[in-house]
Scaffold this motif. Structure first.
Motif, mmCIF file in Angstrom:
data_model
loop_
_atom_site.group_PDB
_atom_site.id
_atom_site.type_symbol
_atom_site.label_atom_id
_atom_site.label_comp_id
_atom_site.label_asym_id
_atom_site.label_seq_id
_atom_site.Cartn_x
_atom_site.Cartn_y
_atom_site.Cartn_z
ATOM 1 N N ALA A 67 8.722 -1.440 7.702
ATOM 2 C CA ALA A 67 7.507 -2.032 7.131
ATOM 3 C C ALA A 67 6.684 -2.678 8.233
ATOM 4 C CB ALA A 67 7.858 -3.069 6.057
ATOM 5 N N ILE A 68 5.374 -2.769 7.996
ATOM 6 C CA ILE A 68 4.425 -3.364 8.937
ATOM 7 C C ILE A 68 3.430 -4.212 8.169
ATOM 8 C CG2 ILE A 68 2.433 -2.825 10.417
ATOM 9 C CD1 ILE A 68 3.875 -0.498 11.523
ATOM 10 N N ALA A 69 3.031 -5.339 8.763
ATOM 11 C CA ALA A 69 1.955 -6.151 8.187
ATOM 12 C C ALA A 69 1.242 -6.892 9.307
ATOM 13 C CB ALA A 69 2.508 -7.144 7.162
ATOM 14 N N LEU A 111 6.997 -5.821 3.736
ATOM 15 C CA LEU A 111 6.451 -6.984 4.423
ATOM 16 C C LEU A 111 5.039 -7.238 3.911
ATOM 17 C CD1 LEU A 111 7.158 -6.624 8.258
ATOM 18 C CD2 LEU A 111 7.845 -8.552 6.821
ATOM 19 N N THR A 112 4.735 -8.487 3.627
ATOM 20 C CA THR A 112 3.361 -8.891 3.389
ATOM 21 C C THR A 112 3.094 -10.102 4.265
ATOM 22 O OG1 THR A 112 3.962 -10.333 1.526
ATOM 23 C CG2 THR A 112 3.377 -8.039 1.007
ATOM 24 N N ALA A 118 4.651 -14.619 6.815
ATOM 25 C CA ALA A 118 5.076 -13.283 6.425
ATOM 26 C C ALA A 118 6.206 -13.413 5.408
ATOM 27 C CB ALA A 118 5.551 -12.483 7.635
ATOM 28 N N ILE A 119 6.213 -12.511 4.433
ATOM 29 C CA ILE A 119 7.270 -12.478 3.423
ATOM 30 C C ILE A 119 7.941 -11.118 3.492
ATOM 31 C CG2 ILE A 119 7.831 -12.632 0.981
ATOM 32 C CD1 ILE A 119 5.352 -14.346 0.598
ATOM 33 N N ALA A 120 9.226 -11.132 3.795
ATOM 34 C CA ALA A 120 10.015 -9.900 3.872
ATOM 35 C C ALA A 120 10.975 -9.846 2.689
ATOM 36 C CB ALA A 120 10.790 -9.848 5.187
ATOM 37 N N SER A 121 10.995 -8.717 2.001
ATOM 38 C CA SER A 121 11.950 -8.543 0.903
ATOM 39 C C SER A 121 13.208 -7.875 1.449
ATOM 40 C CB SER A 121 11.341 -7.696 -0.207
ATOM 41 O OG SER A 121 11.106 -6.380 0.241
#
Length: 338
Positions: A67-69, A111-112, A118-121
């Motif tokens: 993921a990238i944000a 990722l957001t 940043a919030i990683a699930s």
């Protein structure tokens, strides 16, 4: 690129156009106007061929990316890598050097990033990881079930919990609400500012969410294999259809399909440039990324670049317009200046 006629561009099958007021808990096709197969399976990215040409721009060496944000406030790029499970933080003005590496208990799925966080699930461990930017300080928050995506929504955090088929509202570190109903799988959540929508990959559908009331609203079919969703600058939700090869646009309040535009080649990853009104879509079947201007009645292709192999994830720097493409095959993160 082939374009649909005006009639077909805005039309969807009747089964997909119907909003649901009820459905069976077992997901049987004969009682569900959105489901069209007996045993639904979430869409996966098309397997990429070996690259025929070199990737455009610069490639930063790193392991397989999940993921990238990017975050405008801290001007940082955050990249989730699979092994070792971690999030790497970069200064967007100095991408040659990692600013911080944040270990995770298992690989992050999404990722957001916004407002310096940043919030990683991490669904494999039932954890939501909050990472302050640009320093990289980590706080983990347990989530009952498999958190597929978490996004900031004002002072709250909205979390799509896949296996519990729910959207949870976290406030002050506690669960304020759990919103359920009609979902087979909660795989993503988008706050457009005009409304909240949850993505259900199993049903390949989107549903409106009334966060204030704590209820799930109407649902609409989202193509044949809904994969990823983001908000644009017009209060809409954009969705990639990985199976049919299309970019969909839904308005909210009420939830209506406004556009369906053909994007052949394995449309999967999706990011949006709010300054330039460009939707960036990765084509995993072709190792390409395409930029579409979405201001008009239908998307208009503005850019197309060759990418690293298996470009499953993409982000964009709103300030410079640079596009960041992550290789799920371990071939690095690509930096493109259109």
């Amino acid at each position: 690129m082939r374009r649909l006629s005006a009639a077909s561009r805005f039309a969807i099958p009747l089964a997909g156009a119907l909003a649901l007021s009820a459905c069976s808990s077992g997901g049987q096709a004969d009682t569900d106007s959105l489901q069209v197969v007996a045993n639904p399976v979430a869409a996966e990215p098309a397997v990429s061929p070996a690259p025929a040409v070199s990737p455009a721009g610069q490639v930063l060496a790193m392991p397989a990316v999940s993921a990238i944000a990017t975050d405008t406030r801290s001007h940082t790029l955050v990249v989730a890598v699979k092994q070792p499970p971690s999030v790497r933080v970069y200064d967007l003005d100095a991408l040659g050097e990692t600013k911080a590496t944040v270990p995770l208990p298992a690989p992050a799925e999404s990722l957001t990033a916004s407002e310096g966080q940043a919030i990683a699930s991490v669904p494999g461990k039932g954890v939501l990881a909050r990472i302050s930017l640009p320093g990289g300080q980590l706080e983990t928050e347990p989530v009952t079930g498999q958190p597929a995506e978490g996004v900031s929504s004002g002072a709250d955090t909205l979390v799509a919990v896949r296996d519990r088929k729910a959207v949870e509202v976290l406030s002050g570190g506690k669960v304020a609400k759990t919103i359920t109903g009609q979902l087979y799988s909660a795989d993503g959540v988008v706050d457009t500012g005009a409304g909240v929508v949850v993505l259900d990959r199993l049903r390949t559908a989107v549903f409106s969410v009334d966060v204030a009331a704590g209820t799930m609203g109407e649902g609409l079919r989202a193509g044949e294999g809904a994969a990823n969703a983001v908000a644009d600058s017009y209060g809409r939700v954009l969705v990639t259809d990985a199976r049919a090869g299309a970019l969909l646009a839904f308005s909210t309040n009420p939830l209506i399909l406004r556009q369906r535009y053909p994007v052949p080649g394995g449309a999967y990853g999706l990011a949006y440039d709010h300054q330039r009104n460009l939707a960036w879509v990765t084509l995993t079947g072709r190792n390409e990324v395409v930029g579409f201007d979405v201001r008009g009645g239908e998307p208009v292709e503005k850019y197309r670049f060759p990418t690293v192999r298996q470009p499953d994830s993409v982000g964009v720097d709103d300030r410079s317009g640079r596009v960041l493409v992550g290789s799920a095959a371990g071939e690095g993160t690509q930096v493109i200046q259109p």
